[in-house]
Motif scaffolding. Structure first.
Motif, PDB file in Angstrom:
ATOM      1  N   GLU A  99      15.510 -13.948  -4.720  1.00 27.09           N
ATOM      2  CA  GLU A  99      15.270 -12.984  -5.795  1.00 27.09           C
ATOM      3  C   GLU A  99      13.963 -12.218  -5.580  1.00 27.09           C
ATOM      4  OE1 GLU A  99      13.029 -16.677  -7.160  1.00 27.09           O
ATOM      5  OE2 GLU A  99      14.868 -16.228  -6.029  1.00 27.09           O
ATOM      6  N   TRP A 100      13.886 -11.043  -6.222  1.00 31.70           N
ATOM      7  CA  TRP A 100      12.679 -10.222  -6.187  1.00 31.70           C
ATOM      8  C   TRP A 100      11.681 -10.767  -7.200  1.00 31.70           C
ATOM      9  CZ3 TRP A 100      12.006  -6.578  -2.559  1.00 31.70           C
ATOM     10  CH2 TRP A 100      13.139  -6.141  -1.838  1.00 31.70           C
ATOM     11  N   ILE A 101      10.423 -10.912  -6.773  1.00 32.88           N
ATOM     12  CA  ILE A 101       9.388 -11.457  -7.642  1.00 32.88           C
ATOM     13  C   ILE A 101       8.192 -10.516  -7.632  1.00 32.88           C
ATOM     14  CG2 ILE A 101      10.117 -13.846  -7.299  1.00 32.88           C
ATOM     15  CD1 ILE A 101       7.827 -14.145  -5.291  1.00 32.88           C
ATOM     16  N   PRO A 102       7.383 -10.491  -8.715  1.00 33.18           N
ATOM     17  CA  PRO A 102       6.212  -9.603  -8.766  1.00 33.18           C
ATOM     18  C   PRO A 102       5.200  -9.951  -7.682  1.00 33.18           C
ATOM     19  CG  PRO A 102       6.748 -10.452 -10.948  1.00 33.18           C
ATOM     20  CD  PRO A 102       7.581 -11.238  -9.989  1.00 33.18           C
ATOM     21  N   ALA A 103       4.536  -8.909  -7.166  1.00 35.99           N
ATOM     22  CA  ALA A 103       3.468  -9.122  -6.187  1.00 35.99           C
ATOM     23  C   ALA A 103       2.341  -9.913  -6.838  1.00 35.99           C
ATOM     24  CB  ALA A 103       2.943  -7.783  -5.690  1.00 35.99           C
ATOM     25  N   THR A 104       1.680 -10.754  -6.062  1.00 38.32           N
ATOM     26  CA  THR A 104       0.592 -11.574  -6.598  1.00 38.32           C
ATOM     27  C   THR A 104      -0.594 -10.686  -6.960  1.00 38.32           C
ATOM     28  OG1 THR A 104      -0.391 -11.949  -4.432  1.00 38.32           O
ATOM     29  CG2 THR A 104       1.333 -13.484  -5.127  1.00 38.32           C
ATOM     30  N   GLN A 105      -1.431 -11.197  -7.841  1.00 35.96           N
ATOM     31  CA  GLN A 105      -2.608 -10.448  -8.267  1.00 35.96           C
ATOM     32  C   GLN A 105      -3.561 -10.192  -7.093  1.00 35.96           C
ATOM     33  OE1 GLN A 105      -3.375  -9.001 -11.247  1.00 35.96           O
ATOM     34  NE2 GLN A 105      -1.241  -9.519 -11.734  1.00 35.96           N
ATOM     35  N   SER A 106      -3.679 -11.178  -6.208  1.00 39.66           N
ATOM     36  CA  SER A 106      -4.580 -10.982  -5.063  1.00 39.66           C
ATOM     37  C   SER A 106      -4.048  -9.883  -4.136  1.00 39.66           C
ATOM     38  CB  SER A 106      -4.752 -12.288  -4.290  1.00 39.66           C
ATOM     39  OG  SER A 106      -3.490 -12.746  -3.791  1.00 39.66           O
ATOM     40  N   ALA A 107      -2.718  -9.860  -3.975  1.00 40.77           N
ATOM     41  CA  ALA A 107      -2.122  -8.817  -3.132  1.00 40.77           C
ATOM     42  C   ALA A 107      -2.307  -7.450  -3.786  1.00 40.77           C
ATOM     43  CB  ALA A 107      -0.643  -9.107  -2.896  1.00 40.77           C
ATOM     44  N   LEU A 108      -2.119  -7.386  -5.121  1.00 39.59           N
ATOM     45  CA  LEU A 108      -2.307  -6.117  -5.835  1.00 39.59           C
ATOM     46  C   LEU A 108      -3.749  -5.639  -5.762  1.00 39.59           C
ATOM     47  CD1 LEU A 108      -0.121  -6.626  -9.045  1.00 39.59           C
ATOM     48  CD2 LEU A 108       0.085  -4.765  -7.367  1.00 39.59           C
ATOM     49  N   LYS A 109      -4.688  -6.563  -5.866  1.00 38.97           N
ATOM     50  CA  LYS A 109      -6.104  -6.188  -5.813  1.00 38.97           C
ATOM     51  C   LYS A 109      -6.476  -5.635  -4.436  1.00 38.97           C
ATOM     52  CE  LYS A 109     -10.754  -7.995  -6.617  1.00 38.97           C
ATOM     53  NZ  LYS A 109     -11.554  -9.196  -6.990  1.00 38.97           N
ATOM     54  N   LEU A 139       0.828  -1.204   0.000  1.00 38.14           N
ATOM     55  CA  LEU A 139       0.000   0.000   0.000  1.00 38.14           C
ATOM     56  C   LEU A 139       0.865   1.259   0.000  1.00 38.14           C
ATOM     57  CD1 LEU A 139      -2.646   1.554   0.190  1.00 38.14           C
ATOM     58  CD2 LEU A 139      -2.586   1.211   2.684  1.00 38.14           C
ATOM     59  N   PHE A 140       1.896   1.269   0.819  1.00 42.88           N
ATOM     60  CA  PHE A 140       2.755   2.459   0.869  1.00 42.88           C
ATOM     61  C   PHE A 140       3.505   2.633  -0.449  1.00 42.88           C
ATOM     62  CE2 PHE A 140       6.248   5.189   2.277  1.00 42.88           C
ATOM     63  CZ  PHE A 140       5.557   6.097   3.066  1.00 42.88           C
ATOM     64  N   ALA A 141       3.872   1.509  -1.059  1.00 41.30           N
ATOM     65  CA  ALA A 141       4.527   1.583  -2.372  1.00 41.30           C
ATOM     66  C   ALA A 141       3.594   2.213  -3.398  1.00 41.30           C
ATOM     67  CB  ALA A 141       4.943   0.184  -2.804  1.00 41.30           C
ATOM     68  N   LEU A 142       2.308   1.824  -3.365  1.00 36.64           N
ATOM     69  CA  LEU A 142       1.323   2.424  -4.283  1.00 36.64           C
ATOM     70  C   LEU A 142       1.145   3.915  -4.017  1.00 36.64           C
ATOM     71  CD1 LEU A 142      -1.383  -0.402  -4.206  1.00 36.64           C
ATOM     72  CD2 LEU A 142       0.005   0.246  -6.176  1.00 36.64           C
ATOM     73  N   ILE A 143       1.171   4.297  -2.739  1.00 37.26           N
ATOM     74  CA  ILE A 143       1.000   5.716  -2.406  1.00 37.26           C
ATOM     75  C   ILE A 143       2.182   6.535  -2.905  1.00 37.26           C
ATOM     76  CG2 ILE A 143       0.896   7.342  -0.470  1.00 37.26           C
ATOM     77  CD1 ILE A 143      -0.657   5.186   1.087  1.00 37.26           C
ATOM     78  N   GLN A 144       3.383   6.006  -2.718  1.00 38.74           N
ATOM     79  CA  GLN A 144       4.580   6.753  -3.119  1.00 38.74           C
ATOM     80  C   GLN A 144       4.793   6.716  -4.638  1.00 38.74           C
ATOM     81  OE1 GLN A 144       4.696   8.250   0.054  1.00 38.74           O
ATOM     82  NE2 GLN A 144       6.749   8.567  -0.759  1.00 38.74           N
ATOM     83  N   HIS A 145       4.360   5.617  -5.271  1.00 38.47           N
ATOM     84  CA  HIS A 145       4.544   5.466  -6.727  1.00 38.47           C
ATOM     85  C   HIS A 145       3.236   4.963  -7.313  1.00 38.47           C
ATOM     86  CE1 HIS A 145       8.932   5.962  -6.286  1.00 38.47           C
ATOM     87  NE2 HIS A 145       8.775   5.230  -5.181  1.00 38.47           N
ATOM     88  N   PRO A 146       2.272   5.854  -7.539  1.00 39.71           N
ATOM     89  CA  PRO A 146       0.948   5.441  -8.025  1.00 39.71           C
ATOM     90  C   PRO A 146       1.044   4.785  -9.403  1.00 39.71           C
ATOM     91  CG  PRO A 146       0.931   7.721  -7.246  1.00 39.71           C
ATOM     92  CD  PRO A 146       2.364   7.308  -7.346  1.00 39.71           C
ATOM     93  N   PRO A 147       0.129   3.859  -9.691  1.00 37.30           N
ATOM     94  CA  PRO A 147       0.108   3.226 -11.011  1.00 37.30           C
ATOM     95  C   PRO A 147      -0.039   4.231 -12.140  1.00 37.30           C
ATOM     96  CG  PRO A 147      -1.302   2.046  -9.466  1.00 37.30           C
ATOM     97  CD  PRO A 147      -0.863   3.288  -8.783  1.00 37.30           C
ATOM     98  N   SER A 148      -0.618   5.366 -11.866  1.00 35.12           N
ATOM     99  CA  SER A 148      -0.813   6.383 -12.901  1.00 35.12           C
ATOM    100  C   SER A 148       0.489   7.018 -13.355  1.00 35.12           C
ATOM    101  CB  SER A 148      -1.757   7.473 -12.376  1.00 35.12           C
ATOM    102  OG  SER A 148      -1.211   8.071 -11.199  1.00 35.12           O
ATOM    103  N   ASP A 149       1.589   6.776 -12.612  1.00 31.77           N
ATOM    104  CA  ASP A 149       2.885   7.370 -12.996  1.00 31.77           C
ATOM    105  C   ASP A 149       3.515   6.672 -14.192  1.00 31.77           C
ATOM    106  OD1 ASP A 149       2.586   9.124 -10.972  1.00 31.77           O
ATOM    107  OD2 ASP A 149       4.183   8.331  -9.676  1.00 31.77           O
ATOM    108  N   GLY A 150       2.920   5.597 -14.662  1.00 30.23           N
ATOM    109  CA  GLY A 150       3.494   4.879 -15.812  1.00 30.23           C
ATOM    110  C   GLY A 150       3.564   3.400 -15.529  1.00 30.23           C
ATOM    111  N   PRO A 151       4.152   2.642 -16.455  1.00 32.18           N
ATOM    112  CA  PRO A 151       4.266   1.214 -16.205  1.00 32.18           C
ATOM    113  C   PRO A 151       5.178   0.962 -14.995  1.00 32.18           C
ATOM    114  CG  PRO A 151       5.288   1.806 -18.307  1.00 32.18           C
ATOM    115  CD  PRO A 151       4.705   3.044 -17.745  1.00 32.18           C
TER     116      PRO A 151
END
Length: 588
Positions: free
Chosen positions: A69-79, A33-45
């Motif tokens: 290794e670093w892996i993408p956040a899951t879809q459920s976590a992103l939702k 959530l804090f990552a989304l606040i600091q870097h909103p999806p609207s800022d680009g890919p």
């Protein structure tokens, strides 16, 4: 060519939700959530990455597992985080909107204040001369109230009310569109004042605070039907000036002495508490009761003469443990516990006497009925019997209340403070100490050791008050054992185990008066000194009363603050003292 995705990292084990970190692999955030606040999806890919763990391989402070290794956040976590992010955005938008609105209102108010500074009100010299009055002035021969309606803010046409000039402090304040209602108080009364027209638009009007002192000119009117104001009247102002502006905001009186403030804060700010209606009402009743005591002592037969004994003494009356000692030019001296001994010396030449003076008790008691300094009303009566003393006490207390309540202001204040107060009926209930012990046993009220009361116990405050409240009428509790009473109290000729002593108990408070017959025999008094291990030498002047024409005499002491707590329905005697002094409290 497709732009590369920006990578933002978060790690719930090692990350930090703080704007100072950048969300890189070296400085990850803690939550998605804090990552989304600091870097909103609207800022680009943007690709939001979290670190994969394997449990049990590595241990560290607050962390377990191997961080790979670093892996993408899951879809459920992103939702889930995206839903929380949308709620955050809505709340942030509301906060931003509120902030903008508050700034607009602040700017608007500041602009209005600047405009208000340009408004200069002047007193109209053509108006009738104003009569200076106190706020309690109600004499219709002095003040005429105007009634009806007027289309003008200021109207001194035919049938006008008296134009007056008043001073006081703002006790209540209510602002409506183009009208300001304020209630002044000056210590004598209250008066509602109505400001209209330009009087409401000045800088002083827009920044008015409680306790600001004012001088107001205007016409006296009856309050319109179905409206309410002190004494059903109000002043329609035509001019005013600010004498002393009171602090506002964080220093406002309602902040300093808030209704929910703790007791110590209220005692620290007692000087401001006294401006309140309850505290000032108790002080006014106190003054009325003191007047009534003095009038009563002049009225009764025989009369009692007021004398003023010293407060600095070198003898004790109620036991050495409660003495405040101090150095008196190299000698040990004390603040008086009671003026009784001095009053006794006045009887041969002055007749019955009384005093109103402070007494001091170094008693580390935190009960609601104890003070370290209190106002002591004491009297000594010559050539009397014990029954004479009880009759006198009944007469004095009832007459004091009767006189005090004949004053309309005092009577109204008592009704406001204690609507259930009733004038006690005479005779008071008589109850001997031995009978009280039996009553407490019968009603299963234990002593301080949680055992049944027995003869010889000093009945504790809680048990005494409980008994008084259950019986619910004034009680003369008499004939206490010699061992628990002061050395000078006369023994009952019919039962030497007890003294001719009395405590007057009132419902809700307990003891408010303590009295007794005094030893009048020289040898008996000398034996009493010996019994309590007091050197009689410093008491020569007191003992001499038995050598030079002794007489049967007695007296009592009444605690004014306890009397007032009973009369005004106050929880503690501290409310009945101007600036109460008790354990650990000697300020302000």
């Amino acid at each position: 060519m497709v732009a590369a995705s920006k990578r933002v990292c978060f790690d719930e084990g090692l990350g930090t939700d703080d704007p100072s970190v950048d969300g890189s692999q070296q400085e990850p955030y803690k939550t998605l959530l804090f990552a989304l606040i600091q870097h909103p999806p609207s800022d680009g890919p943007i690709e939001y990455l979290t670190r994969k763990r394997e449990a049990g391989a590595v241990q560290g402070p607050g962390v377990s597992g191997v961080h790979q290794e670093w892996i993408p956040a899951t879809q459920s976590a992103l939702k889930k985080a995206s839903n929380s992010y949308e709620q955050y955005k809505k709340k942030q938008a509301r906060r931003d909107e509120l902030s903008v609105r508050e700034k607009q209102e602040s700017d608007k108010r500041q602009q209005a204040l600047e405009e208000a500074k340009k408004i200069d009100i002047q007193q109209d010299p053509k108006l009738p001369k104003a009569l200076k009055i106190r706020l309690n002035e109600k004499d219709p021969a002095v003040i005429k109230l105007r009634s009806g309606e007027s289309k003008k803010d200021v109207d001194y046409s035919e049938g006008r009310g008296t134009r007056v000039r008043v001073t006081g402090r703002v006790h209540r304040l209510r602002t409506q569109k183009d009208v300001v209602f304020l209630t002044l108080q000056d210590g004598y009364g209250f008066l509602q004042c109505v400001l209209t027209g330009d009087l409401t638009k000045t800088y002083d009007a827009l920044t008015m605070t409680l306790e600001t002192s004012l001088e107001i000119y205007g016409e006296m009117w009856e309050v319109p039907p179905k409206q309410h104001a002190p004494d059903d009247r109000e002043l329609h102002a035509d001019y005013y000036t600010v004498i002393g502006k009171a602090a506002g905001d964080k220093e406002a009186i309602t902040t300093r002495v808030a209704p929910d403030a703790d007791a110590q804060t209220l005692y620290d700010n007692r000087h401001l508490v006294l401006r309140g209606e309850n505290a000032s009402s108790v002080m006014k009743v106190r003054a009325g009761v003191l007047r009534a005591f003095r009038q009563t002592y002049e009225e009764i037969t025989p009369t009692c003469l007021e004398v003023t004994p010293p407060c600095m003494v070198q003898t004790q009356v109620e036991g050495g443990a409660t003495l405040f000692a101090f150095d008196y030019y190299g000698q040990k001296a004390y603040l008086t516990q009671s003026s009784q001994l001095y009053l006794e010396t006045c009887l041969p030449s002055l007749g019955n006497v009384f005093c109103v003076a402070p007494s001091f008790r170094a008693e580390k008691s935190q009960t609601r009925r104890h003070l370290s300094e209190y106002t002591h009303i004491e009297a000594e009566l010559d050539f009397i019997t014990f029954d004479d003393l009880l009759v006198h006490l009944e007469l004095v207390m009832c007459r004091v209340i009767e006189i005090a309540l004949t004053n309309p202001q005092v009577a109204q204040l008592v009704r406001d403070l204690n609507p259930e107060f009733q004038v006690p009926e005479r005779p008071f209930k008589r109850m001997k100490y031995a009978d009280a012990i039996n009553w407490l046993v019968d009603h299963d009220i234990k002593n301080t050791e949680d055992e049944p009361h027995k003869f010889g116990d000093d009945i504790a405050e809680a048990a005494e008050r409980k008994m008084t409240d259950i019986i619910n009428r004034p009680i003369f509790l008499t004939h206490f054992p010699t061992e628990i009473k002061a050395f000078y109290m006369k023994k009952d000729p019919e039962d030497p185990r007890v003294t001719e002593s009395v405590d007057c108990l009132m419902p809700g408070v307990g003891e408010i008066v303590g009295g007794s017959m005094r030893m009048d025999d020289y040898e008996e008094l000398m034996e009493a000194y010996k019994r309590v291990e007091i050197d009689p030498t410093p008491y020569y002047w007191y003992t001499d009363q038995r050598k030079y024409g002794t007489s049967p005499h007695g007296g009592y002491g009444l605690g004014l603050e306890r009397f007032l707590a009973w009369m005004c329905g106050r929880y503690t005697v501290k409310e009945c003292s101007l600036y109460p002094r008790f354990t650990d409290r000697c300020t302000p």
